[in-house]
Design an enzyme around this catalytic site. Structure first.
Site, PDB file in Angstrom:
ATOM      1  CG  HIS A  39       6.573 135.147  73.749  1.00 15.82           C
ATOM      2  ND1 HIS A  39       7.527 134.090  73.052  1.00 15.82           N
ATOM      3  CD2 HIS A  39       5.873 135.864  72.838  1.00 15.82           C
ATOM      4  CE1 HIS A  39       6.903 134.076  71.989  1.00 15.82           C
ATOM      5  NE2 HIS A  39       6.066 134.792  71.591  1.00 15.82           N
TER       6      HIS A  39
ATOM      7  CG  HIS B 187       6.003 139.266  74.701  1.00 16.35           C
ATOM      8  ND1 HIS B 187       6.798 139.723  73.602  1.00 16.35           N
ATOM      9  CD2 HIS B 187       4.958 138.862  73.785  1.00 16.35           C
ATOM     10  CE1 HIS B 187       6.352 139.934  72.416  1.00 16.35           C
ATOM     11  NE2 HIS B 187       5.083 139.494  72.511  1.00 16.35           N
TER      12      HIS B 187
ATOM     13  N   GLY C  31       2.096 159.140  72.296  1.00 12.45           N
ATOM     14  CA  GLY C  31       2.531 157.608  71.729  1.00 12.45           C
ATOM     15  C   GLY C  31       2.243 157.454  70.158  1.00 12.45           C
TER      16      GLY C  31
ATOM     17  NE  ARG D 130       2.318 134.288  72.409  1.00 12.65           N
ATOM     18  CZ  ARG D 130       2.265 135.594  71.946  1.00 12.65           C
ATOM     19  NH1 ARG D 130       2.102 136.717  72.546  1.00 12.65           N
ATOM     20  NH2 ARG D 130       2.563 135.667  70.483  1.00 12.65           N
TER      21      ARG D 130
END
Lengths: 248, 661, 254
Positions: free
Chosen positions: B289, B424, B63, B353
């Site tokens: 989200h 999210h 990554g 959130r």
């Protein structure tokens, strides 16, 4: 909507390619262009045919992966990335040509996928500031005048998609290279490497087989992030300055 | 060999919910002592590798996002040889690039009462007391260095006229500690890490393998020694060896099919590592989200986030009456329900959130949602435009409004935006100790791939902070301890039996995917799985719903192995094969997520169990029972996993019921 | 030197003898400036820009001289004679003119060689055309290459016609005014000249703007002015040059 697509198909870099014609039906105005291609690919898979390969990832206009030339325009008729282009920009019955980025420095990998690693090598040649982790002074140690910070940001917005190269009649990477040079060279942090950066990056850009700039302006028109054409001039200035300047 | 063929008949499985609770697990690396001194102490106690010897060590990093890019660059600067992998065509495209809002740091440049301790406190509380204190405190300490580092790299943060850095308050926090670069903070930070990585690639200290996807982990004699990866262009499967492996492969939000993750973000690296022995912690902790653009139809392939900062000035409402389908501008003020302002008068539209998301779900469930399918609520700027003037609104949010208009073809200056929650971020991930090492020695997990610092809910602008803290500062300091204590392990090559076995299994898996030649596309299965997960393991979860999901998932999996169709071959660029192979892992991970959600019979942060709520409908934690991180051990394909509990001890921030009313 | 700066920045870091390679990623050796220049597309463009501006400057002087044709043969011929005596008495007869000629030839050669090499490179960089054709860039931009070739061929004819008088049938050495009238008394003389001057105008319109960009003069605020200036220059020069054959054709000059 019902559309006729002509899509560039090419099995791999060495195989010959050609435009192939497909029809897609039931396309909604709210689909993105890539979702329209998804629809085509779902059909192709079920028919046992090879789906159309194309690069895409974030689908929100920031990763720079998507790279289609649509009816002759890099990223299509709107000033945005292909993934943010929606089908409401087209009409029922339209015929749409989809091609990969065309440039000697961007060989086709498959269908609409090209190899843009030349961009990475340009950055590797100097598109960075040598600041090893842990070596940094406090962030407020060096104030940066707001106009300079804004100028840097405006150029740092480049997403490296390569639309500039695809749109340029000369396959030139000047807009891409200038965006990174200008971003870093205007900042005080970038000053120690200012000359080597621009000289090395331009040399690598040339070595990768990109064409030269003839100020056609197509790159800036195609750029989804609005990197302005005068960036190229600013880089030329940096380059000329660097050739004159000898550091001891 | 693989046992996927067994999957085609789901009825033969033992009860997945009949998991056993194994020995408790503990973080043995976190030092004792005052919390502010622990990181220093750990760094001092950790063994170092002699600088002259470092080049003899190879570290694999999977990554190239904020965590991976930063780690690769820093390890290479320190003298190690790094082999770095990403599935994208360039390391610059990792999905960290899409983060908009900003990055938190306890700089206190505003003199508004911020401090390392306050950031630590806010993060532990925001995570609803399900994160480790020591790790979070270290994160808050390092946050300060991150900003210095990024500025030195040339990250163009927003500045004020005096030339100093600008900050803003974000996500309902009462101090201005969020540094930002317009709406593209993630992009700018990622490019900083990418540039540092590029410098090392040019120097030859990092070997970059782009368009190469990790498909499995190589474990030799109980230690992580390499990975098996597929070259996505040629289809070639190869093994790569190292002295340690670092997974920085991001989160697993794409299990839900529709999420704000990139299309190709996937869970394969962490799931394969889990199957090879790494415990998976808190898989059910996912963040939904609240401010995303609602879906427009079945063709929807992904969801787009709108920065949370919009809630600073926009007002959220739905029609007060059910089924009121008048255009928003024709609904008079007294027939609107500004429900967040009504339920949470002191925080209003700025509640965290998870609370904002759940409230939106509730009003939509009541039939008061707006837009296609009633899956949306209004985010209205009419008041803000009246108060601040259109020009100022444009300056503050212009790029977000433009983005909204491009996607929806509606002008948010004139009609209220429509928003709806979307998956999210995943707080869960591979279990790691204070050194970020998993339960497989030599295997480290950083960034969103691990479960570390956000507990059950992540605060805004903290993901970038954690990714960079792990990558630039934590891992490069802790990995040396492992390398120094395990010098020159026996050499492995492709002929080692452990390696040939993993290689053969990988090739076999792909071969089986190609061989089914059924009648359904990979996407159709992914979408079906996503719908089940969103329905039963999304914003609100119930015992019955989760059991239903645990019933459905094996059926989908069986269907998958009977009917999947992957055209082409494995020896070429084949995006359908890539996708199908990722879905194989989603189909297993989804099951673990549901099991974790089922077993955690409390509500905390993003995990809301309807059975566990306060009288006024808020999340109710059960600390006596669930104050632990749930680390799951893989015990075999389709078998119930084993649960290992890591007890969470709170010495500095005492658990309280969150209240935003 | 650059390295010392990095070292002072990172002194704590470099106290160990870590492999330096990781830090010193840039090379110290710098190729000679001439090679940097001629070896680079940007350098070659600079050569084109500078040589182009030299020629442009020459054209401005040239058109001013041409316009003297409207003041009658005496003044025009006297001006023709002055060109050979300018710089005197410091410079010998025709020396100044030869200096100008040498500079011009160098500019033409530099311009042409760079143009040729850059064009070849540009064509190679875009080997496969798009199947979907659409018009790109402005007319002036697209015609730079052919326009340049037309102008080059014109210069050859122009020198044979009015400098060496080889192709000017009714030429009389030392009588430039009469020679000009003679050239523009033929239909082909007018056609060649007017077409070439239109090409020059187009070439200047894009070339001047392009040169300014290459030399680093461009920026967001200045580019408008530069474009306007390029247009005005192109228009004035073309009008100035074309006015002479038009005057001959209409009998204003005879």
């Amino acid at each position: 909507m019902k559309l006729k697509l002509r899509v560039w198909r090419q099995r791999n870099t060495d195989a010959p390619g050609a435009m192939a014609t497909y029809e897609v039906d039931g396309i909604s105005q709210d689909m993105s262009f890539l979702e329209m291609l998804d629809t085509l690919n779902e059909e192709l898979i079920l028919r046992g045919e090879d789906p159309v390969a194309f690069d895409h990832d974030c689908r929100e206009g920031i990763c720079g992966a998507c790279s289609l030339v649509i009816n002759g325009d890099a990223h299509g008729p709107e000033r945005t990335t292909t993934c943010q282009l929606h089908m409401r920009s087209f009409k029922d019955g339209d015929s749409i040509d989809v091609e990969p980025w065309r440039a000697a420095a961007f060989p086709v990998v498959k269908d609409l996928v090209v190899d843009r690693s030349a961009f990475d090598r340009i950055i590797q040649a100097g598109g960075y500031i040598t600041a090893p982790t842990g070596a940094a002074p406090d962030a407020h140690a060096t104030p940066v005048a707001k106009p300079d910070a804004d100028f840097a940001f405006e150029h740092a917005e480049c997403i490296g998609c390569g639309a500039c190269v695809a749109a340029c009649p000369n396959g030139s990477a000047m807009l891409f290279t200038s965006a990174k040079v200008n971003h870093l060279n205007v900042l005080p942090q970038g000053a120690p490497e200012r000359e080597t950066r621009v000289l090395d990056m331009v040399a690598t850009m040339d070595a990768e087989g990109f064409g030269g700039c003839t100020l056609a302006g197509e790159c800036a028109t195609a750029c989804p992030k609005g990197i302005p054409l005068p960036s190229i001039s600013a880089m030329n200035k940096e380059w000329l300055r660097a050739t004159r300047k000898v550091r001891r | 060999m693989n046992d996927y063929t067994h999957y085609t008949d789901h009825t033969h499985y033992p009860d997945y919910t009949a998991y056993e609770t194994g020995a408790p697990i503990a973080d043995t690396k976190a030092p004792e002592g005052p919390i502010a001194e622990r990181w220093d102490r750990r760094r001092f106690e950790a063994k170092l590798v002699n600088p002259a010897n470092r080049r003899k060590y190879t570290v694999i990093v999977v990554g190239t996002g904020l965590a991976g890019g930063a780690a690769g660059a820093t390890l290479a600067e320190q003298g190690y040889h790094v082999e770095q992998f990403c599935y994208q065509d360039s390391p610059r495209r990792a999905h960290s690039i899409a983060a908009q809002g900003g990055i938190n740091a306890a700089k206190n440049y505003r003199n508004d009462g911020d401090s390392v301790h306050r950031l630590f406190y806010d993060t532990v509380k925001g995570g609803d007391f399900r994160a480790r204190e020591a790790g979070v405190h270290r994160l808050a300490q390092i946050s300060v260095e991150i900003i210095d580092q990024c500025v030195a790299q040339g990250v163009p943060f927003a500045r004020e006229y005096g030339g100093l850095l600008d900050t803003r308050s974000f996500g309902g926090v009462q101090v201005s500690r969020t540094f930002y670069a317009r709406g593209q903070t993630g992009q700018q930070l990622l490019l900083g890490a990418y540039q540092a990585l590029s410098r090392q690639i040019a120097a030859g200290t990092v070997t970059m393998h782009a368009r190469t996807e990790m498909l499995d982990l190589i474990v030799v004699d109980g230690r992580a020694r390499g990975i098996v990866a597929r070259d996505l262009i040629t289809g070639e499967i190869s093994s790569h060896f190292a002295d340690a492996v670092v997974l920085a492969s991001g989160g697993y939000g794409n299990v839900f099919y529709l999420s704000t993750n990139a299309m190709n973000s996937n869970a394969t690296a962490i799931w394969r590592a889990h199957r090879r022995g790494a415990y998976f912690a808190n898989p059910c902790f996912t963040q939904i989200h609240p401010t995303c653009i609602p879906r427009t139809g079945d063709h929807q392939s992904k969801l787009t986030l709108m920065s949370e900062s919009l809630r600073n000035d926009g007002r959220i409402w739905v029609p007060a009456a059910k089924g009121d389908d008048r255009p928003p501008n024709e609904i008079p003020e007294d027939e609107r329900d500004y429900y967040l302002e009504r339920i949470y008068p002191s925080f209003g539209n700025l509640v965290p959130r998870d609370i904002a998301s759940r409230a939106a779900k509730n009003v939509c469930d009541e039939g008061r949602g707006v837009g296609p399918g009633g899956q949306g609520v209004y985010l209205d700027f009419a008041d803000a435009i009246r108060r601040m003037g259109r020009k100022e609104v444009e300056e503050k949010y212009g790029n977000l409004f433009d983005m909204y208009e491009r996607i929806t073809a509606e002008n948010p200056y004139e009609v209220p935006m429509r928003i709806y929650p979307a998956v999210h971020y995943t707080m869960g991930g591979l279990w790691v100790d204070y050194d970020l090492q998993t339960t497989v020695p030599g295997l480290f997990a950083i960034g969103e791939a691990n479960f570390s610092d956000h507990g059950a809910n992540r605060l805004g602008a903290s993901a970038l902070m954690q990714g960079l803290a792990d990558g630039y500062f934590v891992l490069p300091s802790t990995i040396s301890d492992y390398l120094a204590r395990n010098p020159h392990p026996t050499s492995v090559d492709a002929s080692h039996p452990a390696v040939t076995q993993v290689l053969a299994e990988t090739e076999d898996r792909l071969r089986q995917l190609l061989a089914v030649d059924g009648d359904r596309t990979p996407d159709s299965f992914h979408r079906e799985l996503g719908e089940v997960m969103w329905e039963f393991c999304g914003m609100a979860r119930t015992d019955a719903g989760l059991r239903k999901a645990l019933d459905r998932i094996p059926q989908i999996r069986a269907e998958f192995w009977r009917r999947i169709k992957v055209p082409g071959t494995g020896k070429e660029f084949n995006q359908s094969l890539e996708k199908a192979n990722r879905i194989v892992d989603y189909l297993e991970l989804a099951e673990l997520m549901c099991l974790d959600a089922l077993h955690r019979a409390e509500s905390c942060g993003g995990h809301f169990r309807e059975e566990s709520q306060t009288p006024d409908g808020e999340a109710a934690r059960h600390d006596e029972e669930f104050s632990y991180a749930a680390a799951w051990e893989f015990t075999g394909t389709g078998k119930a996993p084993a649960l290992h509990k890591e007890d969470l001890v709170f010495e500095y921030v005492h658990p309280t019921q969150r209240s935003y009313a | 030197m650059e390295m010392s700066r990095i070292m002072s920045w990172t002194s704590g870091y470099l106290r160990f003898s870590v492999p330096r390679m990781a830090l010193a990623t840039r090379t110290d050796r710098k190729p000679p400036p001439t090679r940097t220049f001629w070896g680079s597309t940007v350098g070659k463009k600079t050569v084109m820009a500078v040589s182009g501006l030299i020629m442009l400057g020459y054209l401005v002087a040239h058109v001013m001289g041409n316009l003297k044709v409207f003041f009658g043969p005496e003044e025009f011929n006297a001006y023709g004679h002055w060109l050979r005596t300018m710089g005197g008495p410091v410079l010998h007869y025709e020396w100044a003119l030869w200096i100008v000629r040498v500079v011009l030839v160098a500019a033409v050669v530099g311009h042409a060689v760079s143009a040729y090499q850059l064009s070849r490179r540009d064509l190679k960089a875009r080997p496969t055309p798009y199947a979907h054709k659409r018009r790109r860039a402005s007319y002036a931009t697209r015609t730079m290459r052919w326009g340049g070739i037309i102008v080059a061929l014109f210069i050859v004819w122009h020198l044979l016609d009015l400098t060496t008088l080889t192709v000017n049938e009714n030429a009389q050495p030392g009588h430039p005014y009469e020679n000009v009238v003679a050239t523009f008394s033929t239909w082909y003389g007018n056609v060649i000249y007017i077409v070439a001057m239109l090409a020059v105008g187009l070439h200047i319109q894009h070339g001047f703007f392009s040169a300014a960009q290459t030399l680093g003069m461009g920026n967001a605020t200045r580019d408008r002015a530069l474009k306007a200036l390029a247009g005005v220059l192109a228009l004035l020069l073309t009008a100035g040059f074309v006015s002479v054959p038009v005057a001959v054709m209409t009998g204003v000059v005879s």
